[in-house]
Design an enzyme around this catalytic site. Structure first.
Site, PDB file in Angstrom:
ATOM      1  N   HIS A 375       0.796  -1.228   0.000  1.00 52.23           N
ATOM      2  CA  HIS A 375       0.000   0.000   0.000  1.00 52.23           C
ATOM      3  C   HIS A 375       0.828   1.276   0.000  1.00 52.23           C
ATOM      4  O   HIS A 375       0.267   2.362   0.172  1.00 52.23           O
ATOM      5  CB  HIS A 375      -0.930   0.042   1.210  1.00 52.23           C
ATOM      6  N   LYS A 566      -7.999  13.896   4.692  1.00 52.94           N
ATOM      7  CA  LYS A 566      -7.149  12.701   4.644  1.00 52.94           C
ATOM      8  C   LYS A 566      -6.132  12.858   5.763  1.00 52.94           C
ATOM      9  O   LYS A 566      -6.065  13.922   6.392  1.00 52.94           O
ATOM     10  CB  LYS A 566      -6.433  12.594   3.296  1.00 52.94           C
ATOM     11  N   ARG A 567      -5.326  11.819   6.048  1.00 53.58           N
ATOM     12  CA  ARG A 567      -4.277  11.976   7.035  1.00 53.58           C
ATOM     13  C   ARG A 567      -3.383  13.147   6.657  1.00 53.58           C
ATOM     14  O   ARG A 567      -3.193  13.442   5.468  1.00 53.58           O
ATOM     15  CB  ARG A 567      -3.453  10.687   7.133  1.00 53.58           C
ATOM     16  N   LYS A 572       1.185  14.434   1.037  1.00 51.81           N
ATOM     17  CA  LYS A 572      -0.177  14.751   0.592  1.00 51.81           C
ATOM     18  C   LYS A 572      -0.353  16.252   0.351  1.00 51.81           C
ATOM     19  O   LYS A 572      -1.358  16.690  -0.202  1.00 51.81           O
ATOM     20  CB  LYS A 572      -1.201  14.248   1.611  1.00 51.81           C
ATOM     21  N   THR A 674      -8.324   6.761  -1.929  1.00 52.42           N
ATOM     22  CA  THR A 674      -9.677   6.220  -2.048  1.00 52.42           C
ATOM     23  C   THR A 674     -10.705   7.315  -1.743  1.00 52.42           C
ATOM     24  O   THR A 674     -11.842   7.242  -2.218  1.00 52.42           O
ATOM     25  CB  THR A 674      -9.887   5.026  -1.088  1.00 52.42           C
ATOM     26  N   LYS A 678     -14.549   8.497  -3.450  1.00 51.98           N
ATOM     27  CA  LYS A 678     -15.793   8.836  -2.746  1.00 51.98           C
ATOM     28  C   LYS A 678     -16.318  10.190  -3.207  1.00 51.98           C
ATOM     29  O   LYS A 678     -17.516  10.364  -3.440  1.00 51.98           O
ATOM     30  CB  LYS A 678     -15.565   8.839  -1.225  1.00 51.98           C
TER      31      LYS A 678
END
Ligand code: 26W
Length: 835
Positions: A375, A566-567, A572, A674, A678
């Site tokens: 992952h 998100k985290r 990111k 992911t 959504k």
């Protein structure tokens, strides 16, 4: 009536119970009985909490029937089975999902209304089952839903942590972690199964003995044992009678713990040892993507692997006796990252030491049943365990790992004779002052399948991180692009949009998301577009109410709802998002606001408690928010809010209410993502880099409906050697002004210097995430977003097309591929409960 007759009737009725009614009347009836008789409440003690309990018990009974029938059906055909082994299952709430999947959603609504309450109010009584960090854990939860919906015999195995993901509280702009004692009020969704308790051993030493055939046989002695007690959670498929199982292990001390100390008179010490055994499932490690090397974590990992494999083998023996001939054909183990990869040597140990199998046969079984999913490409997330720690905790396992490695390196040497450098590179044991076990290499060597989670990610794995292994075993490597369940992430979380979709194309899409393509033909239909806009507005209102309540910031419904949840992690690039917000603020301040498109920016997510920079990013977001929200120049034009305690349940409000989905990671770093899926399903447009599944999202929706910016993964690598952020900043007036605002302390007037570490990160030529490099392209693309949103018809069309082309990102598609290529299970339909 005599006892014999009673007994016979009872036996018969147990296997042939009359089915429970699925209509409102039956549900109300049961609800009433549970509320008054089981829970002992009356109309004076009306409380949402007990109403919730009574409702769950009523629904649970209906799950139980189907659960049993599913088990019978699997046993009847002696079905092949897959096991999803994961240290994380981020399930969220169960009530709405159970009602939806059982087809009890309307009956449930009505039942609650009979009491003069609203379902939403009751649902609030349920704590999120937050047994995971982020994407990896939520993916596991979506996969279970899809397996049950596809009627595949798949069982999840995980940990029943007493404390799940910490609760995030924001105080003075900073993250404070509070313990998540989610089981405090009990968990009506689980069923304790003490009869399937397993014993897991730690420590001790190996004694070699001759067995009766004169062979050397190891005995693992003087171990410290811990019991693993299973709790089963039902996983209902979508309206198909199937209910699969998630089995969560809880650690419990053995009764004879530390007998020695008891006898020596150390009673309190020995009772204290109980706590140490039970610590194993006390708390989820809140690290996302950086490995901590803590011994307790290795204990957790082995505990899960050992308890699960023993459980599976015990059931096998119960049915097939000690004949393991077909075991490999009938069983598959999917390893969710390397976290459960102790399963490889543990299965070897169980087969050899406990079931007297030879190495070759045990290895044939192990290496044809294990499959490994990776992952992440981030090197700091790759798990390694120090050999001394491993030896102390799991001495027999380490012996087996050394033997696996010796045989594996012989294969490498045969393939590349004399290539010592390659042997050293590929060795499962990394040499050094403290040698380390490389868990990813162990997982690859022990598995017949290795997959990444999006096309780019899988390609980068074979070209980079695992290139040597790919050269050796190309046939093992494959891609399985992630997906999310359309039940929770559309049908349940967005009832208004779901109704519109079902009114337009029928209800088949819930179990076959590819049918959403039929929406495309309505993208130019004014009436449909109108209804689409109305739904979006209602969902924006719902989101705005939550933001107002949780952040005290009011969002203008006319504005673009621009969301990144998100985290919190440097890769990111929440920082890039903030730089853009500061730039917009700067534009307003200098009067550059002709044709302004109002924008409300929402950011949410948790930082690992030990991740200093990530926590400082949260502080920056909150400080910037405080300054710009208080400045009258931004009124109705710009807002920034940080949403505390982002989790599954808040995403259920966020995804439907968002206009713009921020997927801005440095290309090549986000394995898949992911959340991006959504948002897309719920009709948000994406601004994103060519990273992870964004690439595939853009392919599906078409480039004209996706806001692409930034460097590609290849460009990132080329730029790395000569990256000069100072020069980039100097050459870009907008970025220069943003940096100056930060440097002069505009957002930290009374907290001098606190953002220096962030400024340093941005201006560092070694900045792995190259935030400055993508700034220009990001800001320009955001400008195109703003222009697009001024054309209502255009964005509505784009929004519809996003939903219409999101079918590929259903986890049903993903699981079908896992099954087609890796598990090869037959779907099994249970006898349906008569209704
Ligand atoms: C050992 C600590 C640790 C904990 C978690 C290391 C690594 C992880 C995971 C890699 C974290 C994770 O959730 N990864 C995410 O997995 C998702 C599901 O495949 C992907 O969509 C995300 O891109 C990936 O970051």
């Amino acid at each position: 009536m005599d006892v014999k007759t009673l007994q016979k009737d009872f036996e018969a009725s147990l296997t042939d119970l009359p089915p429970l009614g699925m209509d409102v009347h039956s549900l109300v009836e049961d609800f009433r009985r549970y509320y008054s008789h089981t829970l002992g409440r009356d109309r004076h003690s009306r409380s949402a909490h007990y109403a919730y309990q009574a409702l769950v018990l009523s629904i649970r009974d209906r799950l139980m029937e189907r659960w049993q029938h599913t088990r019978y059906a699997y046993d009847e055909v002696d079905a092949s089975h897959a096991y999803y082994l994961s240290l994380e299952f981020l399930m969220g709430r169960a009530l709405g999902n159970a009602a939806l999947n059982l087809g009890l959603d309307e009956a449930t609504e009505l039942t609650v209304r009979c009491l003069g309450m609203e379902l939403e109010e009751l649902a609030e009584s349920e704590q999120d089952a937050g047994l995971g960090n982020g994407g990896l854990g939520r993916l596991a939860a979506c996969f279970l839903d899809s397996c049950a919906t596809l009627q595949l015999p798949v069982t999840g195995y995980g940990m029943r942590y007493e404390y799940g993901m910490f609760r995030q509280v924001i105080t003075a702009g900073e993250q404070i972690e509070e313990p998540d004692h989610w089981l405090r009020e009990g968990n009506p969704w689980e069923l304790e199964r003490p009869e399937y308790t397993q014993r897991v051993r730690f420590g001790g030493r190996i004694e070699w003995q001759h067995n009766n055939q004169g062979k050397q046989q190891p005995r693992w002695v003087e171990t410290h044992d811990v019991l693993a007690v299973p709790y089963d959670v039902p996983i209902p498929g979508y309206r198909n009678g199937t209910v699969n199982t998630l089995r969560l292990w809880q650690a419990s001390a053995t009764d004879e713990f530390n007998l020695g100390e008891f006898n020596a008179g150390f009673y309190p010490e020995s009772v204290a040892a109980k706590t140490s055994a039970e610590q194993i499932t006390l708390v989820l490690y809140p690290n996302d993507a950086s490995e901590s090397g803590k011994e307790l974590r290795l204990r957790q990992q082995y505990f899960l692997a050992s308890a699960s494999l023993q459980d599976i083998i015990a059931r096998w023996i119960g049915i097939h006796g000690h004949d393991f001939t077909n075991f490999a054909e009938k069983n598959r183990f999917q390893l969710n990252d390397t976290h459960p990869s102790c399963a490889v040597p543990e299965l070897m140990r169980l087969l050899m030491d406990e079931h007297s199998m030879g190495w070759d046969e045990a290895w044939r079984i192990t290496s044809t049943t294990m499959a490994y999913t990776n992952h992440t490409l981030l090197p700091e997330a790759l798990e390694r365990w120090s050999v001394p720690t491993f030896k102390r905790l799991l001495p027999r396992l380490l012996d087996i790992i050394y033997e696996i490695n010796a045989r594996f390196l012989a294969v490498v040497a045969q393939r590349w004779p004399g290539d010592i450098a390659r042997q050293r590179r590929m060795s499962i044991i990394e040499e050094g002052s403290t040698p380390q076990v490389r868990m990813a290499y162990l997982a690859i060597a022990g598995s017949f399948s290795v997959n990444g989670v999006a096309a780019l990610h899988s390609k980068l794995l074979t070209e980079g991180l695992f290139n040597d292994f790919f050269a050796l075993w190309p046939e093992k490597f494959n891609n399985k692009t992630n997906g999310v369940t359309p039940r929770r992430w559309l049908a349940l979380c967005n009832p208004t949009l779901s109704r519109l979709i079902t009114d337009t194309i029928g209800e088949g899409w819930v179990a076959d998301l590819s049918q959403l393509t039929e929406l495309a033909q309505y993208a130019n239909n004014p009436d449909f577009c109108n209804r689409w806009q109305k739904v979006k507005l209602l969902n924006k209102q719902r989101l705005a109410e939550m933001v107002e309540a949780d952040c005290g910031v009011s969002f203008n419904l006319e504005a673009i709802f621009d969301v990144q949840v998100k985290r919190i992690h440097e890769y990111k690039r929440q920082l890039l998002n903030v730089l853009h917000v500061i730039h917009l603020y700067d534009r307003l301040k200098r009067g550059d606001s002709d044709d302004w498109t109002p924008r409300c920016v929402l950011i949410g997510g948790k930082a690992a408690p030990g991740y200093f920079i990530a926590k400082r990013i949260i502080k920056l977001i909150n400080n910037v928010a405080a300054v710009i929200n208080a400045d009258p120049i931004t009124t109705d034009r710009l807002r920034l809010a940080f949403l505390p305690n982002y989790r599954v349940t808040t995403m259920e409000i966020i995804a439907p209410g968002s206009d713009l989905s921020e997927q801005v990671s440095t290309a090549g770093k986000e394995a898949s993502g992911t959340g991006n899926m959504k948002f897309m399903m719920n009709g948000a447009l994406t601004i994103g880099t060519l990273d992870g599944a964004n690439i595939e999202i853009r392919e599906e929706v078409g480039e004209e409906n996706f806001f692409l910016f930034g460097m590609s993964a290849a460009e990132v690598n080329v730029m790395r050697s000569h990256y000069d952020p100072a020069a980039i900043i100097a050459a870009d007036e907008d970025l220069l002004r943003v940096m100056q605002l930060l440097r002069c302390g505009h957002f930290n007037q009374f907290e001098p210097g606190i953002f220096d570490p962030l400024l340093h990160a941005i201006t560092n030529p070694d900045d792995l995430w190259m935030t400055a490099a993508d700034f220009r392209s990001y800001v320009d693309t955001q400008q195109r977003v703003a222009e697009a949103f001024r054309d209502k018809e255009r964005v509505t069309r784009m929004s519809i097309l996003n939903t219409a082309t999101s079918g590929r990102f259903s986890s049903d598609r993903t699981i079908s591929e896992y099954n087609r290529d890796i598990w090869k299970l037959k779907s099994v339909a249970p006898v349906t409960v008569e209704e």
